[in-house]
Structure formats: C-alpha cells, structure tokens
Design a protein around this motif. Structure first.
Motif, PDB file in Angstrom:
ATOM      1  N   LEU A 245       0.840  -1.207   0.000  1.00 46.97           N
ATOM      2  CA  LEU A 245       0.000   0.000   0.000  1.00 46.97           C
ATOM      3  C   LEU A 245       0.872   1.252   0.000  1.00 46.97           C
ATOM      4  CD1 LEU A 245      -3.028  -0.595   2.383  1.00 46.97           C
ATOM      5  CD2 LEU A 245      -3.092   0.184   0.023  1.00 46.97           C
ATOM      6  N   ASN A 246       0.445   2.250  -0.739  1.00 51.56           N
ATOM      7  CA  ASN A 246       1.131   3.540  -0.856  1.00 51.56           C
ATOM      8  C   ASN A 246       2.521   3.437  -1.475  1.00 51.56           C
ATOM      9  OD1 ASN A 246      -1.007   5.129   0.249  1.00 51.56           O
ATOM     10  ND2 ASN A 246      -0.484   4.241   2.228  1.00 51.56           N
ATOM     11  N   THR A 247       2.723   2.415  -2.299  1.00 47.46           N
ATOM     12  CA  THR A 247       3.972   2.318  -3.047  1.00 47.46           C
ATOM     13  C   THR A 247       3.679   2.557  -4.523  1.00 47.46           C
ATOM     14  OG1 THR A 247       3.814  -0.080  -3.378  1.00 47.46           O
ATOM     15  CG2 THR A 247       4.994   0.687  -1.407  1.00 47.46           C
TER      16      THR A 247
ATOM     17  N   LYS B   6       0.014   5.132  -7.789  1.00 46.39           N
ATOM     18  CA  LYS B   6       0.212   4.687  -6.409  1.00 46.39           C
ATOM     19  C   LYS B   6      -0.961   3.810  -5.998  1.00 46.39           C
ATOM     20  CE  LYS B   6       1.865   7.485  -3.252  1.00 46.39           C
ATOM     21  NZ  LYS B   6       2.031   8.521  -2.222  1.00 46.39           N
ATOM     22  N   LEU B   7      -0.669   2.689  -5.350  1.00 43.69           N
ATOM     23  CA  LEU B   7      -1.714   1.815  -4.818  1.00 43.69           C
ATOM     24  C   LEU B   7      -2.239   2.445  -3.531  1.00 43.69           C
ATOM     25  CD1 LEU B   7      -3.274  -0.886  -4.930  1.00 43.69           C
ATOM     26  CD2 LEU B   7      -1.415  -1.885  -3.590  1.00 43.69           C
ATOM     27  N   VAL B   8      -3.523   2.848  -3.521  1.00 43.81           N
ATOM     28  CA  VAL B   8      -4.067   3.563  -2.369  1.00 43.81           C
ATOM     29  C   VAL B   8      -5.090   2.762  -1.568  1.00 43.81           C
ATOM     30  CG1 VAL B   8      -3.613   5.866  -3.294  1.00 43.81           C
ATOM     31  CG2 VAL B   8      -5.778   4.744  -3.814  1.00 43.81           C
ATOM     32  N   ALA B   9      -5.592   1.652  -2.120  1.00 40.34           N
ATOM     33  CA  ALA B   9      -6.562   0.846  -1.367  1.00 40.34           C
ATOM     34  C   ALA B   9      -6.582  -0.583  -1.878  1.00 40.34           C
ATOM     35  CB  ALA B   9      -7.957   1.447  -1.471  1.00 40.34           C
ATOM     36  N   VAL B  10      -6.758  -1.509  -0.949  1.00 45.43           N
ATOM     37  CA  VAL B  10      -6.980  -2.924  -1.247  1.00 45.43           C
ATOM     38  C   VAL B  10      -8.191  -3.323  -0.420  1.00 45.43           C
ATOM     39  CG1 VAL B  10      -6.022  -5.261  -1.149  1.00 45.43           C
ATOM     40  CG2 VAL B  10      -4.505  -3.312  -1.561  1.00 45.43           C
TER      41      VAL B  10
ATOM     42  N   LEU C  93      -8.200  -3.553  -6.219  1.00 43.55           N
ATOM     43  CA  LEU C  93      -7.054  -2.667  -6.036  1.00 43.55           C
ATOM     44  C   LEU C  93      -7.431  -1.306  -6.595  1.00 43.55           C
ATOM     45  CD1 LEU C  93      -4.290  -5.039  -7.453  1.00 43.55           C
ATOM     46  CD2 LEU C  93      -4.924  -4.737  -5.048  1.00 43.55           C
ATOM     47  N   LEU C  94      -7.128  -0.257  -5.851  1.00 45.13           N
ATOM     48  CA  LEU C  94      -7.408   1.095  -6.314  1.00 45.13           C
ATOM     49  C   LEU C  94      -6.084   1.843  -6.459  1.00 45.13           C
ATOM     50  CD1 LEU C  94      -9.775   2.984  -7.017  1.00 45.13           C
ATOM     51  CD2 LEU C  94      -9.619   3.852  -4.686  1.00 45.13           C
TER      52      LEU C  94
ATOM     53  N   TYR D  22      -7.958   4.273 -10.851  1.00 48.04           N
ATOM     54  CA  TYR D  22      -8.195   3.086 -11.663  1.00 48.04           C
ATOM     55  C   TYR D  22      -8.356   1.896 -10.739  1.00 48.04           C
ATOM     56  CZ  TYR D  22      -6.266   6.299 -15.039  1.00 48.04           C
ATOM     57  OH  TYR D  22      -6.034   7.413 -15.794  1.00 48.04           O
ATOM     58  N   GLU D  23      -9.265   1.005 -11.097  1.00 49.13           N
ATOM     59  CA  GLU D  23      -9.544  -0.157 -10.260  1.00 49.13           C
ATOM     60  C   GLU D  23      -9.264  -1.441 -11.024  1.00 49.13           C
ATOM     61  OE1 GLU D  23     -13.026  -1.521  -7.221  1.00 49.13           O
ATOM     62  OE2 GLU D  23     -13.665  -0.816  -9.183  1.00 49.13           O
TER      63      GLU D  23
END
Length: 141
Positions: free
Chosen positions: A52-54, A68-72, A90-91, A132-133
């Motif tokens: 997350l957040n990478t 950036k990955l902001v949510a799972v 994944l968001l 994007y999801e």
C-alpha cells in the motif's frame, strides 16, 4: 518477369496469413503461461496490502505512467470463499491530467514483479485526481 497486381495481392495476403498464424499461437501460449505464473507469483491480497502507498508503473504504448496503490478491499460476496480462494479490488491513484482508457496494462512493481491487469477508470468527486480499479479473483486453489 512481370507480376500482375492481382498476383501480388494474392501472394502478399498468403504471406501475411502464414506469418500471422504462428504469431497468434505464440501469443496464446505466452498468455496462458503468464496467467499460470501470475497465480504462482504470490499476487494475493496480503502481498498487495504490504505494498500500500507504493509506486507501480503502468506500461502504455510508448511510456510508463507512475501510479500509487491507495486501497486494497475485499469484494462483497454472497457466500464464503473456499480455502485458497479470495476476491479483492485494487485502487490506484494517478496524478496525471490525462485519463487512461479501460484496458489491460502491463504493470511493474519493484517487489511484486511484472503482471497484467484490466484497469477501469473510476469516477471520483475530485476530478483533478484519476483513479483506476482492478478486480482480482483467485477462485482456484
């Protein structure tokens, strides 16, 4: 030796057809291998939660776009998954102004490696940021 236009088109079409068949077979074979290997790469919910957040890199036609990955998040489900199965979304956040179209993108990450996912643009209240999801279903153990 002269060649008529009709003969040239026939021969050119035949060459294109013959050259295209092996390529399509190779693409199918590689797609099957990448699907099989992506399940074995450990692309689980836990693996993405740890990232997350990478930063991830989406390969467009000629460039790479940093997101950036902001949510799972778990998928809503009507029945429980069996052991070894999971479903999650994944968001990804994109700060660039231009929006990507819905498509399958080759994605790179420093720890998770390279894989392909279908990404769908998501509408959010903040129109200056693009999201994007990707939906992931591991239904086979």
């Amino acid at each position: 030796m002269s060649t008529s236009r009709r003969d040239f088109l026939k021969k050119g079409s035949l060459v294109a057809l013959v050259a295209g068949v092996p390529l399509s077979l190779v693409e199918r074979t590689l797609a099957k291998e990448s699907l099989a290997s992506s399940a074995g790469l450990g692309l689980s919910k836990a693996a993405f939660m740890a990232q997350l957040n990478t930063e991830f890199f989406l390969n467009e036609t000629t460039t790479k776009r940093k997101v950036k990955l902001v949510a799972v998040e778990d998928l809503c489900q009507t029945r429980a998954f069996r052991k070894g199965q999971e479903g999650f979304s994944l968001l990804f956040r994109d700060d660039q102004k231009s929006m990507l179209k819905q498509n399958t993108y080759l994605i790179e990450h420093a720890r998770l490696g390279t894989f392909s996912f279908l990404l769908v643009p998501i509408m959010t209240p903040d129109k200056s940021v693009r999201h994007y999801e990707a939906i992931i279903n591991h239904l086979r153990p």
